[in-house]
Design an enzyme around this catalytic site. Sequence first.
Site, PDB file in Angstrom:
ATOM      1  N   ASN A   9       0.874  -1.182   0.000  1.00  0.00           N
ATOM      2  CA  ASN A   9       0.000   0.000   0.000  1.00  0.00           C
ATOM      3  C   ASN A   9       0.911   1.231   0.000  1.00  0.00           C
ATOM      4  O   ASN A   9       1.473   1.582   1.039  1.00  0.00           O
ATOM      5  CB  ASN A   9      -0.894  -0.027   1.250  1.00  0.00           C
ATOM      6  CG  ASN A   9      -1.725   1.233   1.384  1.00  0.00           C
ATOM      7  OD1 ASN A   9      -1.815   2.039   0.459  1.00  0.00           O
ATOM      8  ND2 ASN A   9      -2.345   1.401   2.546  1.00  0.00           N
ATOM      9  N   TRP A  10       1.035   1.844  -1.164  1.00  0.00           N
ATOM     10  CA  TRP A  10       1.995   2.959  -1.287  1.00  0.00           C
ATOM     11  C   TRP A  10       1.432   4.274  -0.730  1.00  0.00           C
ATOM     12  O   TRP A  10       2.157   5.268  -0.662  1.00  0.00           O
ATOM     13  CB  TRP A  10       2.395   3.144  -2.758  1.00  0.00           C
ATOM     14  CG  TRP A  10       3.182   1.998  -3.322  1.00  0.00           C
ATOM     15  CD1 TRP A  10       3.702   0.945  -2.617  1.00  0.00           C
ATOM     16  CD2 TRP A  10       3.561   1.779  -4.689  1.00  0.00           C
ATOM     17  NE1 TRP A  10       4.370   0.087  -3.458  1.00  0.00           N
ATOM     18  CE2 TRP A  10       4.290   0.580  -4.734  1.00  0.00           C
ATOM     19  CE3 TRP A  10       3.336   2.481  -5.878  1.00  0.00           C
ATOM     20  CZ2 TRP A  10       4.821   0.065  -5.930  1.00  0.00           C
ATOM     21  CZ3 TRP A  10       3.851   1.973  -7.067  1.00  0.00           C
ATOM     22  CH2 TRP A  10       4.587   0.785  -7.087  1.00  0.00           C
ATOM     23  N   LYS A  11       0.171   4.265  -0.378  1.00  0.00           N
ATOM     24  CA  LYS A  11      -0.488   5.469   0.164  1.00  0.00           C
ATOM     25  C   LYS A  11      -0.211   6.676  -0.749  1.00  0.00           C
ATOM     26  O   LYS A  11      -0.092   6.516  -1.952  1.00  0.00           O
ATOM     27  CB  LYS A  11      -0.045   5.711   1.605  1.00  0.00           C
ATOM     28  CG  LYS A  11      -0.197   4.460   2.468  1.00  0.00           C
ATOM     29  CD  LYS A  11      -0.058   4.705   3.932  1.00  0.00           C
ATOM     30  CE  LYS A  11      -0.104   3.387   4.671  1.00  0.00           C
ATOM     31  NZ  LYS A  11      -0.130   3.540   6.110  1.00  0.00           N
ATOM     32  N   HIS A  95      -9.561   1.021   4.800  1.00  0.00           N
ATOM     33  CA  HIS A  95      -8.288   1.206   5.501  1.00  0.00           C
ATOM     34  C   HIS A  95      -8.522   2.122   6.700  1.00  0.00           C
ATOM     35  O   HIS A  95      -9.347   3.039   6.638  1.00  0.00           O
ATOM     36  CB  HIS A  95      -7.255   1.818   4.544  1.00  0.00           C
ATOM     37  CG  HIS A  95      -5.878   1.808   5.129  1.00  0.00           C
ATOM     38  ND1 HIS A  95      -5.457   2.766   6.020  1.00  0.00           N
ATOM     39  CD2 HIS A  95      -4.846   0.953   4.973  1.00  0.00           C
ATOM     40  CE1 HIS A  95      -4.212   2.498   6.379  1.00  0.00           C
ATOM     41  NE2 HIS A  95      -3.816   1.393   5.760  1.00  0.00           N
ATOM     42  N   GLU A  97      -6.980   4.543   7.788  1.00  0.00           N
ATOM     43  CA  GLU A  97      -6.830   5.983   7.489  1.00  0.00           C
ATOM     44  C   GLU A  97      -8.097   6.540   6.844  1.00  0.00           C
ATOM     45  O   GLU A  97      -8.466   7.688   7.080  1.00  0.00           O
ATOM     46  CB  GLU A  97      -5.583   6.214   6.616  1.00  0.00           C
ATOM     47  CG  GLU A  97      -4.305   6.028   7.429  1.00  0.00           C
ATOM     48  CD  GLU A  97      -3.112   5.511   6.658  1.00  0.00           C
ATOM     49  OE1 GLU A  97      -3.100   5.587   5.416  1.00  0.00           O
ATOM     50  OE2 GLU A  97      -2.179   5.008   7.310  1.00  0.00           O
ATOM     51  N   GLU A 167      -5.581  -5.240  10.469  1.00  0.00           N
ATOM     52  CA  GLU A 167      -4.555  -4.231  10.701  1.00  0.00           C
ATOM     53  C   GLU A 167      -4.833  -3.509  12.016  1.00  0.00           C
ATOM     54  O   GLU A 167      -5.628  -2.547  12.043  1.00  0.00           O
ATOM     55  CB  GLU A 167      -4.562  -3.205   9.564  1.00  0.00           C
ATOM     56  CG  GLU A 167      -4.316  -3.805   8.193  1.00  0.00           C
ATOM     57  CD  GLU A 167      -3.738  -2.769   7.237  1.00  0.00           C
ATOM     58  OE1 GLU A 167      -2.592  -2.950   6.818  1.00  0.00           O
ATOM     59  OE2 GLU A 167      -4.420  -1.773   6.952  1.00  0.00           O
ATOM     60  N   GLY A 173       2.195   1.995  10.742  1.00  0.00           N
ATOM     61  CA  GLY A 173       3.124   3.111  10.585  1.00  0.00           C
ATOM     62  C   GLY A 173       3.801   3.537  11.884  1.00  0.00           C
ATOM     63  O   GLY A 173       4.400   4.603  11.951  1.00  0.00           O
ATOM     64  N   SER A 212       3.223  -2.439  10.361  1.00  0.00           N
ATOM     65  CA  SER A 212       4.674  -2.451  10.544  1.00  0.00           C
ATOM     66  C   SER A 212       5.311  -3.818  10.239  1.00  0.00           C
ATOM     67  O   SER A 212       6.265  -4.235  10.889  1.00  0.00           O
ATOM     68  CB  SER A 212       5.046  -1.985  11.952  1.00  0.00           C
ATOM     69  OG  SER A 212       4.590  -0.649  12.151  1.00  0.00           O
ATOM     70  N   GLY A 233       2.729  -1.231   4.305  1.00  0.00           N
ATOM     71  CA  GLY A 233       2.819   0.202   4.020  1.00  0.00           C
ATOM     72  C   GLY A 233       4.260   0.623   3.831  1.00  0.00           C
ATOM     73  O   GLY A 233       4.841   0.477   2.758  1.00  0.00           O
ATOM     74  N   GLY A 234       4.880   1.131   4.893  1.00  0.00           N
ATOM     75  CA  GLY A 234       6.228   1.692   4.824  1.00  0.00           C
ATOM     76  C   GLY A 234       7.246   0.806   4.112  1.00  0.00           C
ATOM     77  O   GLY A 234       8.014   1.289   3.266  1.00  0.00           O
TER      78      GLY A 234
HETATM   79  C1  PEP Z   1      -0.920   0.005   6.095  1.00  0.00           C
HETATM   80  O1  PEP Z   1      -1.081   1.220   6.080  1.00  0.00           O
HETATM   81  O2  PEP Z   1      -1.747  -0.739   5.547  1.00  0.00           O
HETATM   82  C2  PEP Z   1       0.245  -0.525   6.789  1.00  0.00           C
HETATM   83  C3  PEP Z   1       0.230  -1.776   7.155  1.00  0.00           C
HETATM   84  O3  PEP Z   1       1.261   0.375   7.021  1.00  0.00           O
HETATM   85  P1  PEP Z   1       2.677   0.036   7.714  1.00  0.00           P
HETATM   86  O4  PEP Z   1       3.191  -1.243   7.097  1.00  0.00           O
HETATM   87  O5  PEP Z   1       3.540   1.207   7.387  1.00  0.00           O
HETATM   88  O6  PEP Z   1       2.413  -0.122   9.165  1.00  0.00           O
END
Ligand code: PEP
Length: 250
Positions: A9-11, A95, A97, A167, A173, A212, A233-234
């Site tokens: 997920n590149w956001k 998600h 967010e 999640e 994040g 994470s 994500g990251g």
């Molecule tokens: C996400 O936003 O779906 C996610 C899992 O982010 P991160 O891996 O950065 O925690």
Amino acid sequence: MRTPLVAGNWKMNGSRESIKELINGVVEGAKSLTGVVVAVCPPSIYIADVTAVTSGSSVEVGSQDACTELKGAFTGETSIEMVKDFSCKYAIIGHSERRSIYGETDEVVAEKFTTVKNSGVIPIFCIGETLEEREGGITEEVCARQIDAVFAAQGDDAFAGSVIAYEPVWAIGTGKTASPEQAQSVHAFIRQHLAKRNADIAEKVQILYGGSMNPANAKELIGQPDIDGGLIGGASLKAEDFMAVCQAGQ
Ligand code: PEP
């Protein structure tokens, strides 16, 4: 037997230039992978650039969201038919967010789920509890409530051919990952909850962990019996790290 799925997920990150480099690295790295499905979810404006590179490769593409509606006067929105036009196989829905920053309720997310599913795109339906909810001992209740909104909209077979991403909001994040035992326990609960409606579908649904996940913890997390991959994500923003997570999913 569920094939693991690792989705990035590149956001709202990257530029046209950096995304070209990233997707080229992912496509190259995915050539040596077997037994794991790799997908990336770019910002929608870059989907066309990304699918131009992934076309003919094993890498799948998804959108990060979709509008509840298919077309019309919805300024700023992107419809699922539009992303489907650019060969998107998946769409992330619900998600945290979207839920926390844009106020999407369980009902709105369920409506989006229905729109996506009816279009033939695979929803990656995100659920999870906040830190306060975990500390209040209501993690399972929250996940069940988020899932039940989709059952209410779609009936007992709602999750056939769909993906769920658990999640925990406190792990997204933040660098704080759920322990493999914590994650497995919620994943097992989710599967049991789905099984109350349809045991066969529950057995087949891929349940991804997100929060994470990185090259150092991916293998142990994905090694849990009810964890079928990751939503990343990251760590999906650097091809090398993302491919290391994908390798852990093999
Ligand atoms: C996400 O936003 O779906 C996610 C899992 O982010 P991160 O891996 O950065 O925690």
